[in-house]
Design an enzyme around this catalytic site. Structure first.
Site, PDB file in Angstrom:
ATOM      1  N   LYS A 175      30.915  -8.218 -30.299  1.00 32.36           N
ATOM      2  CA  LYS A 175      30.055  -9.093 -29.499  1.00 32.36           C
ATOM      3  C   LYS A 175      30.614 -10.509 -29.593  1.00 32.36           C
ATOM      4  O   LYS A 175      30.461 -11.195 -30.604  1.00 32.36           O
ATOM      5  CB  LYS A 175      28.617  -9.093 -30.000  1.00 32.36           C
ATOM      6  CG  LYS A 175      27.695  -9.759 -28.989  1.00 32.36           C
ATOM      7  CD  LYS A 175      26.547 -10.528 -29.599  1.00 32.36           C
ATOM      8  CE  LYS A 175      26.758 -11.982 -29.788  1.00 32.36           C
ATOM      9  NZ  LYS A 175      27.055 -12.801 -28.614  1.00 32.36           N
ATOM     10  N   GLY A 228      30.438 -17.530 -37.834  1.00 29.51           N
ATOM     11  CA  GLY A 228      29.590 -18.409 -37.031  1.00 29.51           C
ATOM     12  C   GLY A 228      28.835 -19.354 -37.928  1.00 29.51           C
ATOM     13  O   GLY A 228      29.293 -19.684 -39.035  1.00 29.51           O
ATOM     14  N   SER A 229      27.656 -19.756 -37.484  1.00 27.15           N
ATOM     15  CA  SER A 229      26.916 -20.770 -38.226  1.00 27.15           C
ATOM     16  C   SER A 229      26.263 -20.168 -39.469  1.00 27.15           C
ATOM     17  O   SER A 229      25.968 -18.971 -39.534  1.00 27.15           O
ATOM     18  CB  SER A 229      25.838 -21.382 -37.324  1.00 27.15           C
ATOM     19  OG  SER A 229      24.954 -20.368 -36.916  1.00 27.15           O
ATOM     20  N   VAL A 232      22.684 -18.446 -38.737  1.00 33.90           N
ATOM     21  CA  VAL A 232      22.707 -17.086 -38.191  1.00 33.90           C
ATOM     22  C   VAL A 232      23.258 -16.123 -39.252  1.00 33.90           C
ATOM     23  O   VAL A 232      22.743 -15.017 -39.443  1.00 33.90           O
ATOM     24  CB  VAL A 232      23.544 -17.023 -36.891  1.00 33.90           C
ATOM     25  CG1 VAL A 232      23.704 -15.578 -36.425  1.00 33.90           C
ATOM     26  CG2 VAL A 232      22.887 -17.858 -35.791  1.00 33.90           C
ATOM     27  N   GLU A 250      31.646 -15.469 -42.523  1.00 31.66           N
ATOM     28  CA  GLU A 250      32.442 -16.698 -42.579  1.00 31.66           C
ATOM     29  C   GLU A 250      31.672 -17.753 -41.810  1.00 31.66           C
ATOM     30  O   GLU A 250      31.410 -17.577 -40.610  1.00 31.66           O
ATOM     31  CB  GLU A 250      33.825 -16.486 -41.954  1.00 31.66           C
ATOM     32  CG  GLU A 250      34.751 -15.620 -42.788  1.00 31.66           C
ATOM     33  CD  GLU A 250      35.053 -16.192 -44.157  1.00 31.66           C
ATOM     34  OE1 GLU A 250      34.872 -17.410 -44.372  1.00 31.66           O
ATOM     35  OE2 GLU A 250      35.443 -15.413 -45.043  1.00 31.66           O
ATOM     36  N   CYS A 284      36.253 -24.597 -38.080  1.00 36.06           N
ATOM     37  CA  CYS A 284      35.480 -24.521 -39.321  1.00 36.06           C
ATOM     38  C   CYS A 284      36.228 -25.216 -40.450  1.00 36.06           C
ATOM     39  O   CYS A 284      35.629 -25.656 -41.420  1.00 36.06           O
ATOM     40  CB  CYS A 284      35.195 -23.081 -39.670  1.00 36.06           C
ATOM     41  SG  CYS A 284      36.682 -22.081 -39.665  1.00 36.06           S
ATOM     42  N   GLU A 385      27.566 -30.197 -41.239  1.00 31.23           N
ATOM     43  CA  GLU A 385      28.625 -29.886 -40.280  1.00 31.23           C
ATOM     44  C   GLU A 385      28.238 -30.418 -38.901  1.00 31.23           C
ATOM     45  O   GLU A 385      27.158 -30.131 -38.403  1.00 31.23           O
ATOM     46  CB  GLU A 385      28.821 -28.366 -40.214  1.00 31.23           C
ATOM     47  CG  GLU A 385      29.997 -27.964 -39.352  1.00 31.23           C
ATOM     48  CD  GLU A 385      30.186 -26.459 -39.280  1.00 31.23           C
ATOM     49  OE1 GLU A 385      29.184 -25.744 -39.055  1.00 31.23           O
ATOM     50  OE2 GLU A 385      31.333 -26.000 -39.448  1.00 31.23           O
TER      51      GLU A 385
END
Ligand code: NAP
Length: 486
Positions: A175, A228-229, A232, A250, A284, A385
């Site tokens: 996805k 991702g964040s 989440v 990650e 990142c 971030e």
């Protein structure tokens, strides 16, 4: 009229069940619709997972060598379509074309690396106390793995997850992020072209809110690899733990560099600006804090500001653009708000802080590269971030205080030190709380043949890439074979 892309499930291109599509747009020109993508729902995810489940036994039954051959074919395919993929990354994710070409090169290298790894040993023979016993270990695939990926490396991240997943015998459902699903569709086309068996790779596009939960909690899913964040990611961890499933996350970073008085300041400033501003800080591993020790701060800051002023802002398609549009309007607004908060917290903007205006800039989502000084180490802009081209310069009395500031945030992905002292470099490598450590190097930029990942809130689970990937994508078996009965 923009092209409509379908989901790729069980070797077939199919529409989603809602019958609706969502546009993906070019951040350098919001009127340019890159494509329409299926607005899938949980039912589509279920069908894709069922396809991966149906294919897993046969795929696991092939040899690692045979699976590796598919990856090597995919590497050749990608090499021969490199420019098309690079242009797609630039158009949809906004990345400067040179960096997009680099991303394609990295994806090719990953496919080659894991393609070859298909013929490497997966276990060991260990002497048994009983001479009649052949005692050895073997690695088994996990089964169905959901891959949930972000928009900022829309090719490299899906590939660095799926290449090891596939070569070690798993089937996958990808996805991609809603902001950059085109590369997911091109990856699906790649697997179709190289003849990967049906159901081994499946693609479902759609919002994480609508299909993410199914991809994590469906009983046929055996593991989730997510980038991702942090927010989440933590939700995925909770759900995976409930299922008893393996997960690998990650997540964010707030990557520091420490500049010591003995550093080559010219080199340190060049590398710091590159790490902070390339791809508009949307990596990142981007540098977002420069912690400067002692009296060099003025000279270092002047160098950083001069170098930042010289950066060309423009669309990624122009070969000389360094600061490119950020991914979307929401991101642009968030970056502006973070800088304003930095000013309210006492920071002093030496350069940038606004948005460039005028013809090309009004068409896309640009923000100025920004350098903020007099930032308190615990201010929002210095701790959270921002995912934009914003560098905070933070003073420190001495090396120990600099290290304490560097380690004071919740993240620990990448970090660097600039020094000519071997002693300082080794001490930093030992004491910094980061998964990736650079000595006189940029916090961003990693090689695919070594493990990648962070400490603290930046990562959870096994490392990705290099030899480490096998730890996540396989489970170990220990076999005792006694020949005395034969
Ligand atoms: P994000 O919003 O967390 O999205 C990442 C992926 O998760 C997307 O595919 C997203 O789908 C999906 N998602 C959203 N909600 C979900 C849910 N409830 N369940 C399951 N999946 C869900 O992150 P992003 O904005 O795309 O990427 C930026 C972040 O990624 C930054 O924090 C950056 O540091 C991090 N990142 C980390 C690394 C690393 O290796 N450490 C590398 C690159 C990026 P939608 O797009 O449809 O919402």
């Amino acid at each position: 009229m923009a092209t409509t892309y379908q989901n790729f499930i069980n070797g077939t291109w199919v529409n989603g069940q809602t019958g609706e599509t969502t546009p993906s747009t070019n951040p350098a020109d919001l009127s340019d619709v890159v494509g329409e993508f299926q607005k899938s729902n949980a039912e589509d995810a279920k069908v894709a997972i069922a396809a991966a489940h149906g294919a897993k036994k046969a795929w696991a039954g092939t040899s690692g060598l045979a699976r590796g051959q598919y990856l090597l074919k995919a590497a050749s395919y990608l090499e021969s379509h490199a420019e098309e993929f690079a242009q797609a990354i630039t158009r949809e994710a906004g990345k400067a074309i040179l960096e997009a070409r680099g991303e394609v090169g990295r994806a090719v290298a990953l496919l080659q690396y894991y393609g070859v790894d298909g013929s490497n040993p997966v276990g060991t023979v260990v002497p048994s106390v009983n001479p009649n016993i052949l005692l050895y270990t073997n690695r088994m695939p996990l089964g169905v793995v959901s891959l949930i990926t972000p928009w900022n490396f829309p090719l490299a991240i899906p590939i660095w997850k799926m290449a090891p997943a596939l070569v070690y015998g798993n089937t996958v459902v990808l996805k991609p992020a809603s902001a950059a699903p085109l590369l997911g569709a091109l990856i699906a086309r790649m697997w179709a072209e190289v003849g990967l068996p049906n159901g081994v790779f499946n693609l479902v596009t759609g919002s994480g809110g609508a299909i993410g939960n199914e991809l994590v909690s469906n009983l046929a899913v055996n593991a989730v690899s997510f980038t991702g964040s942090t927010k989440v990611g933590h939700g995925i961890a909770v759900e995976s733990a409930r299922q008893g499933n393996r997960y690998q996350l990650e997540m964010g970073g707030k990557n520091p560099v420490i500049v010591l008085p003995d550093a080559d300041l010219e080199q340190a400033a060049t590398i710091t600006v590159s790490g902070a501003m390339k791809y508009s800080g949307q990596k990142c591993t981007a540098t977002s804090r420069a912690i400067v020790v002692g009296g060099i701060i003025e000279e270092f800051t002047d160098l950083v500001v001069d170098k930042t002023k010289a950066l060309k802002i423009g669309p990624g398609a122009d070969a000389d653009s360094i600061v490119v549009p950020v991914i979307d309007q929401a991101s642009k607004d968030n970056i502006k708000a973070a800088v304003e908060r930095g000013i309210r917290d006492g920071g002093n903007v030496l350069f940038g802080g606004g948005v460039p205006t005028g013809k090309i800039f009004d068409r896309g989502t640009y923000v100025q590269p920004t350098v903020i000084t007099k930032v308190a180490p615990d201010a929002f802009v210095a701790c959270e971030e921002i995912f934009g081209p914003v560098l905070s310069i933070i003073p420190a009395r001495d090396y120990d205080e600099a290290l304490q500031i560097a380690n004071s945030v919740e993240y620990g992905l990448s970090a660097g030190v600039f020094t000519r002292s071997l002693n300082s470099a080794m001490d930093f490598a030992n004491r910094i709380e980061a998964g990736i450590v650079k000595i006189n190097g940029e916090t961003a930029g990693v090689e695919p043949q070594v493990p990648f990942g962070g400490m603290k809130s930046s990562s959870t689970g096994n490392r990705e890439q290099g030899k480490a990937a096998i730890e996540f994508f396989t489970q170990m078996k220990t076999i005792y074979m006694d020949r005395s009965a034969t």
